[in-house]
Design an enzyme around this catalytic site. Sequence first.
Site, PDB file in Angstrom:
ATOM      1  N   ARG A 184       0.837  -1.190   0.000  1.00  0.00           N
ATOM      2  CA  ARG A 184       0.000   0.000   0.000  1.00  0.00           C
ATOM      3  C   ARG A 184       0.880   1.251   0.000  1.00  0.00           C
ATOM      4  O   ARG A 184       2.052   1.195   0.375  1.00  0.00           O
ATOM      5  CB  ARG A 184      -0.918   0.011   1.227  1.00  0.00           C
ATOM      6  CG  ARG A 184      -1.824  -1.219   1.337  1.00  0.00           C
ATOM      7  CD  ARG A 184      -2.618  -1.176   2.626  1.00  0.00           C
ATOM      8  NE  ARG A 184      -3.543  -2.316   2.741  1.00  0.00           N
ATOM      9  CZ  ARG A 184      -3.216  -3.489   3.283  1.00  0.00           C
ATOM     10  NH1 ARG A 184      -1.987  -3.673   3.774  1.00  0.00           N
ATOM     11  NH2 ARG A 184      -4.097  -4.468   3.355  1.00  0.00           N
ATOM     12  N   LYS A 238      -1.725  -1.740   7.528  1.00  0.00           N
ATOM     13  CA  LYS A 238      -3.119  -1.334   7.710  1.00  0.00           C
ATOM     14  C   LYS A 238      -3.855  -2.226   8.702  1.00  0.00           C
ATOM     15  O   LYS A 238      -4.657  -1.756   9.504  1.00  0.00           O
ATOM     16  CB  LYS A 238      -3.842  -1.362   6.353  1.00  0.00           C
ATOM     17  CG  LYS A 238      -5.301  -0.929   6.430  1.00  0.00           C
ATOM     18  CD  LYS A 238      -5.945  -0.999   5.061  1.00  0.00           C
ATOM     19  CE  LYS A 238      -7.417  -0.596   5.142  1.00  0.00           C
ATOM     20  NZ  LYS A 238      -8.077  -0.666   3.806  1.00  0.00           N
ATOM     21  N   HIS A 288      -3.741   3.308  -5.530  1.00  0.00           N
ATOM     22  CA  HIS A 288      -4.053   2.028  -4.884  1.00  0.00           C
ATOM     23  C   HIS A 288      -4.315   0.932  -5.918  1.00  0.00           C
ATOM     24  O   HIS A 288      -4.181  -0.257  -5.612  1.00  0.00           O
ATOM     25  CB  HIS A 288      -5.269   2.184  -3.973  1.00  0.00           C
ATOM     26  CG  HIS A 288      -5.485   1.024  -3.058  1.00  0.00           C
ATOM     27  ND1 HIS A 288      -4.671   0.764  -1.976  1.00  0.00           N
ATOM     28  CD2 HIS A 288      -6.410   0.018  -3.070  1.00  0.00           C
ATOM     29  CE1 HIS A 288      -5.085  -0.329  -1.350  1.00  0.00           C
ATOM     30  NE2 HIS A 288      -6.135  -0.806  -2.004  1.00  0.00           N
ATOM     31  N   ARG A 298      -1.667  -1.722  -6.527  1.00  0.00           N
ATOM     32  CA  ARG A 298      -1.683  -2.923  -5.671  1.00  0.00           C
ATOM     33  C   ARG A 298      -2.523  -4.017  -6.332  1.00  0.00           C
ATOM     34  O   ARG A 298      -2.124  -5.185  -6.367  1.00  0.00           O
ATOM     35  CB  ARG A 298      -2.248  -2.542  -4.301  1.00  0.00           C
ATOM     36  CG  ARG A 298      -2.461  -3.683  -3.321  1.00  0.00           C
ATOM     37  CD  ARG A 298      -2.824  -3.077  -1.969  1.00  0.00           C
ATOM     38  NE  ARG A 298      -3.455  -4.020  -1.066  1.00  0.00           N
ATOM     39  CZ  ARG A 298      -2.802  -4.863  -0.289  1.00  0.00           C
ATOM     40  NH1 ARG A 298      -1.491  -4.906  -0.315  1.00  0.00           N
ATOM     41  NH2 ARG A 298      -3.450  -5.673   0.529  1.00  0.00           N
ATOM     42  N   HIS A 331      -3.177  -9.603   3.079  1.00  0.00           N
ATOM     43  CA  HIS A 331      -4.593  -9.755   3.409  1.00  0.00           C
ATOM     44  C   HIS A 331      -4.756 -10.744   4.560  1.00  0.00           C
ATOM     45  O   HIS A 331      -4.173 -11.833   4.527  1.00  0.00           O
ATOM     46  CB  HIS A 331      -5.383 -10.255   2.201  1.00  0.00           C
ATOM     47  CG  HIS A 331      -5.630  -9.202   1.165  1.00  0.00           C
ATOM     48  ND1 HIS A 331      -4.844  -9.049   0.043  1.00  0.00           N
ATOM     49  CD2 HIS A 331      -6.583  -8.233   1.081  1.00  0.00           C
ATOM     50  CE1 HIS A 331      -5.302  -8.043  -0.691  1.00  0.00           C
ATOM     51  NE2 HIS A 331      -6.342  -7.530  -0.079  1.00  0.00           N
ATOM     52  N   TYR A 345      -9.626 -12.892  -7.464  1.00  0.00           N
ATOM     53  CA  TYR A 345      -8.493 -13.058  -8.374  1.00  0.00           C
ATOM     54  C   TYR A 345      -8.385 -14.477  -8.923  1.00  0.00           C
ATOM     55  O   TYR A 345      -7.593 -14.737  -9.819  1.00  0.00           O
ATOM     56  CB  TYR A 345      -7.182 -12.699  -7.668  1.00  0.00           C
ATOM     57  CG  TYR A 345      -7.076 -11.245  -7.294  1.00  0.00           C
ATOM     58  CD1 TYR A 345      -6.660 -10.288  -8.217  1.00  0.00           C
ATOM     59  CD2 TYR A 345      -7.394 -10.817  -6.020  1.00  0.00           C
ATOM     60  CE1 TYR A 345      -6.567  -8.954  -7.882  1.00  0.00           C
ATOM     61  CE2 TYR A 345      -7.304  -9.478  -5.663  1.00  0.00           C
ATOM     62  CZ  TYR A 345      -6.895  -8.549  -6.596  1.00  0.00           C
ATOM     63  OH  TYR A 345      -6.816  -7.227  -6.255  1.00  0.00           O
TER      64      TYR A 345
END
Length: 336
Positions: free
Chosen positions: A204, A229, A284, A287, A311, A320
């Site tokens: 990020r 994050k 973003h 990413r 994640h 994905y």
Amino acid sequence: MATIRKRGFGQWQVQVRRVGFETESATFESKIEAQEWASQIESAMVRGVHAARKVAERMKLSDLVGKFKESYAPMHYKAREDGKEAWKFQLKHIDDKLGEKTLAELDQKLVAEYRDERLKLVSGGTVRKELYLLSKVLGFAEMELGICLPGGNPVSKIRKPIEAKGRDRRLSDTEWSELEQECRKSRNTYLWPAVCIARETCMRQGEILSVKWQDVDWKRKFVFLHDTKNGEARAVPLSPMALEILKNLPRSITGNIFPIQRMTLLHAFQGALKRAKIADFRFHDLRHEGISRLAERGDFSVLDMAAVSGHKTLTMLSRYTHINAEKLADKLATTK
């Protein structure tokens, strides 16, 4: 024991007396409301939480917000040097709109009205975050301050805005070429390296700007992130291209690999996009581009991608899996 009397037109007075407690009284417009209130008071007395309930009737949400900031936040939210913690902005919106309400008054109707008003101004995702923060604040009142919320946590009783779908914007080969050309023309010499690192590592923007040279392990080919994050540190593997980019960057006395401010990088990136005539693309999205490229390789599992991207759950990465469906089909065809 509760005593209910009619006092003129549309006035019902109720008194609750119980040994060991002060007499409680209130007036309502209907007998049903009076009976419900009396039942709640008597139940609270029996369960030994009546005193805590009275606190909820006196304490305003703004007072609770202050206690939350003082006692809870310092231990659960990592402070940033620029003071721009998202939870502070979210909490301010909540306090501005609902702060004058007592905890006893704060029911699902008021919270639902807050939700609907905010949805007129901001995205559903933003409103979801604010509602979950409000729920956390009220949970803090119940669990750590021992305050009894008469109707329970109202956030749990209302519908939450639908989570927005993840963005799927990717650049074509031509757009990438044009973006590179404009980034390299920028007066900000860190712009193109930052764009490449974002794409190569799936980090990020905040992570890229916070990482220091001392966090790079050249031998084991990864960079260690202390501040992420989701609040958990992680090691990010570096591709040969990422390693080459880092080796060619000048060393700053600040110790940061990218010694620039967030808004400086953002404005430089937006300027390059504008000159390249590229629309609907954000920093973003780099990413997303990086994760998509990993999925297209076919030899990265969802767990591998999660290890790179950071994640915490695999749900966000499930979108994905369609990217390498053809490669998976070929693998199935060769499986004995």
